[in-house]
Write a protein that holds these residues in place. Structure first.
Motif, short mmCIF file in Angstrom:
data_model
loop_
_atom_site.label_atom_id
_atom_site.label_comp_id
_atom_site.label_asym_id
_atom_site.label_seq_id
_atom_site.Cartn_x
_atom_site.Cartn_y
_atom_site.Cartn_z
N ALA A 137 11.19 -0.17 2.54
CA ALA A 137 10.03 0.90 2.67
C ALA A 137 9.42 0.89 4.07
O ALA A 137 9.37 0.12 4.74
CB ALA A 137 9.18 0.75 1.69
N ILE A 138 9.43 2.32 4.49
CA ILE A 138 8.46 2.55 5.34
C ILE A 138 7.45 3.56 4.81
O ILE A 138 7.99 4.58 4.43
CB ILE A 138 9.15 3.15 6.69
CG1 ILE A 138 10.20 1.96 7.30
CG2 ILE A 138 8.13 3.44 7.85
CD1 ILE A 138 10.94 2.61 8.48
N THR A 139 6.26 3.24 4.68
CA THR A 139 5.20 4.46 3.99
C THR A 139 4.46 4.95 5.01
O THR A 139 3.63 5.98 5.02
CB THR A 139 4.24 3.55 3.19
OG1 THR A 139 3.40 2.73 3.67
CG2 THR A 139 4.88 2.90 1.89
N GLY A 140 4.66 4.51 6.28
CA GLY A 140 4.16 5.23 7.50
C GLY A 140 3.90 4.25 8.47
O GLY A 140 2.85 3.19 8.40
N ALA A 141 4.63 4.26 9.68
CA ALA A 141 4.44 3.30 10.65
C ALA A 141 5.06 3.92 11.84
O ALA A 141 5.46 4.83 12.00
CB ALA A 141 5.25 2.14 10.27
N THR A 159 0.93 -1.18 0.04
CA THR A 159 -0.05 -0.05 -0.05
C THR A 159 0.85 1.11 0.24
O THR A 159 1.88 1.14 0.52
CB THR A 159 -0.95 -0.30 1.27
OG1 THR A 159 -1.72 1.21 1.16
CG2 THR A 159 -0.22 -0.10 2.57
N TYR A 160 0.38 2.39 -0.50
CA TYR A 160 1.37 3.51 -0.51
C TYR A 160 0.92 4.51 0.30
O TYR A 160 1.52 5.58 0.19
CB TYR A 160 1.37 3.77 -2.22
CG TYR A 160 2.03 2.78 -2.96
CD1 TYR A 160 3.55 2.69 -2.86
CD2 TYR A 160 1.33 1.84 -3.51
CE1 TYR A 160 4.10 1.70 -3.62
CE2 TYR A 160 1.95 0.81 -4.39
CZ TYR A 160 3.28 0.89 -4.24
OH TYR A 160 3.86 -0.17 -4.81
N ASP A 161 0.14 4.20 1.39
CA ASP A 161 -0.27 5.27 2.40
C ASP A 161 0.18 4.71 3.53
O ASP A 161 1.15 3.46 3.65
CB ASP A 161 -1.69 5.53 2.31
CG ASP A 161 -1.96 6.81 2.63
OD1 ASP A 161 -1.52 7.36 3.68
OD2 ASP A 161 -2.66 7.87 1.94
#
Ligand SMILES: [Zn+2]
Length: 817
Positions: free
Chosen positions: A709-713, A443-445
């Motif tokens: 990647a970390i797209t938001g965590a 997912t990209y969000d």
């Protein structure tokens, strides 16, 4: 009487439906040959409501920042519209187990992204067709149309386009009319993306819309968008990942709707795709938020957006025109209403089911912590119609958010309980659960948003239902008297509410000190960062007592402690060097390319709508000619700075900092000012960066990249709360990390940081990314000459919803010296 009235209305309806002007007739040009300005769109909707009042009801539900009206049109048969309130009430009863209702409620939202400019045009043709050729759909359906969620952005785009377009329009994609530039119409006035704001409600458009939305909770919600010029149309079903709360019916019905659209697209020979790219996970979109509230929530994407203008050549050599784009959105809009109208019974039954029999692992969330943060959270819950109460005084067991294990929590009189046994139970689960389950990591969000972390509250998730009690009748807190004889007033410093109070004091020319060491006075202890307002500092103020009174009465959460002496019990006296006056800083922020519009907007909005403190917006076009000595603070929003800070620019910037300037570099702005000629911060490297490249199958690449990647965590960081940048915090902080860029600790001034353990407490992080962020800086301060540079690797202002991070920003402004 009733019978006669019905006849009259029917005759009236018949006459008006025949005579109703189409948008083309009304505007005097063929729809799709011009962009219709927002006020002209409103004119058309008003015309419909005036001419066909029995079947069209218009409401203005609010205004934008730039004072444009936000409107909704309700359309149905005359009979349905007459009973609109009764239909709404019957429908809402299904959320509390009442009998199922008999009408379908379909809500269609257009142009949330202002430069995805076809939507509002399409909305006009859609409402017209529903009132004329497709009026049979309205027999058992209420259609609610929001022609433009984002009028400021929409007009920014259409006015820009009208200025720059060729005549006739130029289809060559290189022409200026296809290059909108930095100040894009996608976002609202404050450059916020309204399609990321449904759950956080930071923007006026969302706040006002959700009030009406929650009164209706439609069965179906469509959010109309546009994507790249070369993409074929996208409609439901959506892509994975789906959030686990989405029911089988919600999945299946997306398919039913998608197949109906496909029928029309196939007949016209139009291209489309489904089940890719647009997923259903992050709860703040126009498809997911409605879905988590029981609707079939969908995103439809036309190819076009701010690049397409009235016509543009696509990669295949076809010309994509605004008229084509209207035809596609019109088709899916009508087809959606058609499917809903044919399935009234089914969608009502399923809607009712959605609100029943939902059994989630955690039944109650128990939240304890700073009073101001609890207050901010309850304001958000109120906006979502989520019920909550107070916990009884006891010790509870459950999943502890801070330790990530089973633990206990001793409640106090302010502890809140939010439970899932309520109509909004699904939203409660989605917003509060410690870790949302991803069916796929692609997912990209952002993949985590859990509110207990965002609000910095000590939280317990309980598998059994926790009682709620009425709060104790407030022991009437007598406000401290503001009197001339007082030596000093003291208040604590641990929230945005305190920062707003300070911001107003400073602007009212009241001098305020802060304590760099803890102290106690009159038997009360105060932490570092506590604010001290002394009479002596303010004896030149023309109206000190009255001004302070006025400000204190406005900030109801602020409690002042009055003392008659500057001689403290423990710690440092008010005349000590450990107690310093806070500056009233003059602040500037950089805007324009290479900064990111969204990252800039978050700062702009923070100052004007959250902190209420003035800020000067400097554009990179002319900033080099500005005398920077006029400013105490310069903020660099995240962006794409690559080559922006060349050697000369860096030299000037360093000189300004050396002479006392305070530079706040956020996110990727740090990459612009590090390196050989820059400040001392160093980017981290891992073995992976230097390892030799190995061949890999093409189809594996996307997944392989996710390792990085970390797209938001969300991660748990350590805090040095003896540093002014961390005043008001404890010894740990949960940060929302939005990328895998990582920097070494600073020699001095490492304030928030990750150590060895880099497992996210919530959300997805790739294995290589986790290695990279080991022992890395999150927030820090580099002293440089008489000034300093504040690094914010993670962005506490992201989308305006990470409440507990905002104090770091206030500290950067007011506390760090
Ligand atoms: Zn969009």
């Amino acid at each position: 009487m009733r019978f006669i009235l019905f006849i009259c209305l029917s005759v009236g309806f018949f006459a008006t439906a025949q005579n109703l002007k189409s948008p083309s007739d009304f505007h005097g040009y063929e729809l799709g040959t011009q962009f219709t300005r927002h006020h002209e769109v409103v004119d058309y909707y008003e015309y419909l409501a005036d001419t066909d009042a029995a079947r069209v009801k218009l409401i203005e539900y609010g205004q934008t920042n730039e004072r444009r009206p936000l409107i909704l049109a309700f359309i149905s048969t005359a009979e349905n519209l007459q009973n609109l309130e009764a239909i709404r009430e019957a429908h809402l009863k299904a959320t509390t187990g009442g009998n199922k209702a008999e009408k379908a409620i379909v809500w269609m939202s257009y142009n949330v992204h202002g430069n995805e400019s076809v939507s509002t045009e399409a909305s006009m043709q859609t409402i017209y067709e529903l009132l004329t050729s497709k009026s049979s759909y309205l027999e058992n359906t209420i259609v609610i149309i929001d022609p433009c969620i984002n009028p400021d952005g929409r007009d920014r785009y259409s006015n820009w386009y009208n200025q720059y377009k060729n005549t006739p329009y130029q289809v060559d994609p290189n022409s200026k009319e296809h290059h909108e530039g930095w100040w894009t119409g996608r976002s609202n006035h404050y450059m916020f993306d309204l399609n990321r704001d449904w759950a956080w409600l930071t923007q006026v458009e969302s706040q006002q819309r959700l009030k009406v939305y929650n009164k209706w909770l439609p069965h179906v919600h469509v959010d109309f968008h546009e994507q790249g010029v070369n993409s074929p149309y996208f409609f439901a079903p959506a892509a994975e990942p789906y959030h686990e709360v989405i029911t089988k019916f919600q999945r299946d019905f997306q398919e039913t709707i998608g197949k109906n659209h496909a029928k029309y697209f196939d007949a016209n020979g139009w291209f489309y795709f489904t089940k890719e790219v647009f997923d259903l996970f992050y709860p703040s979109y126009g498809d997911t938020y409605p879905t988590y509230n029981g609707a079939i929530g969908m995103t439809y994407e036309q190819g076009g957006s701010g690049r397409a203008g009235l016509g543009i050549l696509t990669r295949n050599g076809d010309t994509l025109t605004l008229k084509d784009r209207i035809a596609h959105h019109l088709t899916t809009g009508l087809s959606t209403v058609e499917v809903a109208a044919k399935n009234v019974e089914k969608i009502n039954a399923e809607f009712q089911k959605f609100y029943q029999n939902r059994s989630f692992k955690y039944k109650s969330y128990v939240l304890k912590g700073k009073k101001d943060n609890l207050k901010a959270l309850s304001t958000l819950l109120d906006a979502h119609n989520i019920e909550y109460g107070h916990a009884p005084l006891t010790t509870l067991k459950g999943f502890n958010y801070s330790t990530g294990t089973t633990g206990s929590l001793k409640t106090d009189e302010h502890t809140l309980v939010v439970s899932t046994n309520q109509p909004k139970g699904t939203m409660v689960k989605v917003l509060f659960e410690p870790n949302a389950k991803l069916s796929d990591s692609l997912t990209y969000d952002i993949t985590a948003w859990s509110l207990p972390y965002a609000y910095g509250l000590n939280t317990l998730a309980s598998t059994s239902l926790v009682n709620q009690i009425d709060p104790n009748p407030k022991s009437a807190t007598t406000k401290t008297e503001i009197a001339k004889s007082t030596y000093a007033y003291i208040t604590d410093w641990d929230s945005m509410e305190d920062a707003r109070f300070l911001a107003e004091l400073l602007q009212s020319k009241i001098k305020v000190r802060t304590a760099y060491a803890p102290f106690s006075v009159d038997g009360t202890s105060f932490k570092r960062g506590s604010l001290i307002i002394t009479a002596a500092d303010n004896d030149n103020h023309t109206d000190f007592t009255q001004t302070l009174k006025r400000i204190v009465s406005k900030h109801t959460a602020i409690n002042l402690h009055a003392t008659s002496s500057g001689f403290v019990d423990t710690g440092k006296d008010f005349g000590s060097g450990y107690v310093q006056q806070i500056q009233n800083p003059k602040v500037a922020v950089l805007s324009g390319s290479p900064t990111s519009t969204l990252r800039f907007g978050e700062i702009w909005h923070f100052f004007e709508k959250q902190l209420n403190y003035p800020i000067t917006v400097l554009d990179t076009e002319y900033v080099d000619r500005v005398d920077m000595d006029a400013y105490d603070v310069l903020i660099l929003p995240g962006g794409y700075y690559n080559q922006y800070y060349n050697e000369d620019k860096l030299k000037a910037l360093k000189e300004w900092v050396r002479n006392g300037g305070k530079l706040i570099a956020m996110g990727r702005a740090i990459d612009g000012i590090d390196g050989e000629h820059g400040f001392s911060i160093k980017k981290k490297k891992t073995e992976k960066d230097t390892a030799s490249v190995k061949p890999m199958a093409h189809e594996e690449q996307e997944r392989e990249q996710m390792k990085n990647a970390i797209t938001g965590a969300i991660f748990k960081t350590k805090i040095d709360n003896t540093h002014p940048l961390a005043y008001g915090y404890g010894t740990e902080y949960f940060t929302l990390k939005l990328g895998s860029s990582a920097y070494d600790y600073l020699k001095n001034g490492t304030v928030a940081y990750l150590e060895k353990n880099t497992d996210p407490v919530s959300g997805f992080a790739g294995s290589d990314a986790q290695k990279r962020i080991t022992n890395s800086l999150v927030f820090g301060v580099e002293d440089y000459g008489r000034g300093n540079v504040i690094y914010m690797v993670d962005n506490p202002l992201f989308r305006g919803f990470w409440e507990n991070g905002k104090l770091f920003f206030a500290n950067a402004l007011f506390m760090v010296n």
